[in-house]
Enzyme design. Structure first.
Site, PDB file in Angstrom:
ATOM      1  N   ASP A  65      43.101  46.960  45.358  1.00 26.64           N
ATOM      2  CA  ASP A  65      41.811  47.160  46.035  1.00 26.64           C
ATOM      3  C   ASP A  65      41.521  46.110  47.117  1.00 26.64           C
ATOM      4  OD1 ASP A  65      41.577  49.063  44.078  1.00 26.64           O
ATOM      5  OD2 ASP A  65      39.642  48.373  43.308  1.00 26.64           O
ATOM      6  N   HIS A 213      43.657  43.067  43.188  1.00 31.91           N
ATOM      7  CA  HIS A 213      42.906  42.900  44.440  1.00 31.91           C
ATOM      8  C   HIS A 213      43.752  42.112  45.433  1.00 31.91           C
ATOM      9  CE1 HIS A 213      39.674  43.618  41.501  1.00 31.91           C
ATOM     10  NE2 HIS A 213      39.067  44.201  42.516  1.00 31.91           N
TER      11      HIS A 213
HETATM   12 ZN   LIG Z   1      36.620  46.309  45.455  1.00 31.78          ZN
END
Ligand SMILES: [Zn+2]
Length: 247
Positions: A65, A213
């Site tokens: 992400d 992430h």
């Molecule tokens: Zn996010």
């Protein structure tokens, strides 16, 4: 939503009938029906959410992400090639607008690109009404579709996993599907590579959806995501897991 509007009326009627506790219980239940699916990412009371792959084969869906990131994304793509692994990048529209070439590159190398809203309003997205939710999702969808030469993302992930019925309605209207996760290392808040890896490994089993992430630094000031991904891919390979994209 209807339950949230009707509950106070019903509660007042019950209060006048001397049954205040019943009224309070009804209000609390109505709010729980709204809050639980909003604040619990895996909850599917408001619509379908994919939190695991349907098969029990030794396959996992790796999702990354918050990119694209001009430093991390190219390194992550090289690592994935090296291990012949596939991943889905949940890109933020505003960042993709600045680096559309990274969106193109991810797709060219056989990876998936998912919608992660236009501006990533992670603290308030859960409270967004229909218009704001629609704007965040459709604008990002347009940016990613343009950067992909007309290929529209099929998956949506809410910032921090918070989605409400308005988000769910827009997602379904656009033909998107909500993607959640079952294994995460908390790399959004923890910058220690080994701790992040240990958490991830504990959550991985056949059919797991892994959440990572990009764009973060570790405690030595080095890029966290390439370090984590390199070690994670080695571990997955040693344990006979394949990183695949869902159909
Ligand atoms: Zn996010």
């Amino acid at each position: 939503m209807g339950a949230n509007l009707l509950a106070p009326l019903l509660a007042v009627v019950l209060l006048f009938q001397g049954q205040g506790w019943w009224g309070l219980s009804i209000i609390m239940t109505a709010h729980a029906l709204w809050l639980v699916p909003t604040l619990w990412p895996q909850c599917d009371w408001c619509g379908k959410v994919l939190s695991r792959l349907p098969d029990d084969r030794k396959e996992v869906w790796l999702t990354i992400d918050d990119g694209p990131d001009v430093e991390d994304t190219p390194q992550l793509l090289n690592l994935l090639d090296q291990y012949q692994a596939k991943a889905t990048f949940f890109f933020i529209g505003a960042k993709a607008q600045q680096h559309p070439e990274l969106v193109t590159e991810a797709l060219k190398r056989g990876h998936g690109v998912g919608n992660h809203t236009m501006t990533h309003p992670q603290y308030w997205f859960w409270s967004y009404g229909p218009r704001a939710a629609k704007s965040e999702i459709t604008t990002c969808q347009q940016v990613l579709t343009d950067a992909s030469g007309g290929i529209s993302p099929r998956w949506f992930r809410a910032p921090a996993g918070f989605k409400n019925p308005f988000v769910q309605a827009t997602v379904e209207k656009l033909g998107l599907r909500l993607a959640c996760w079952s294994a995460r290392g908390r790399d959004g808040v923890d910058s220690d590579c080994q701790r992040v890896l240990e958490r991830l490994k504990r959550g991985i089993n056949p059919g797991a959806i892994i959440l990572m992430h990009e764009g973060r630094y570790d405690s030595d000031g080095e890029r966290l995501a390439p370090k984590v991904l390199g070690e994670l891919l080695t571990w997955l390979q040693e344990n006979d897991y394949r990183c695949i994209l869902p159909t």
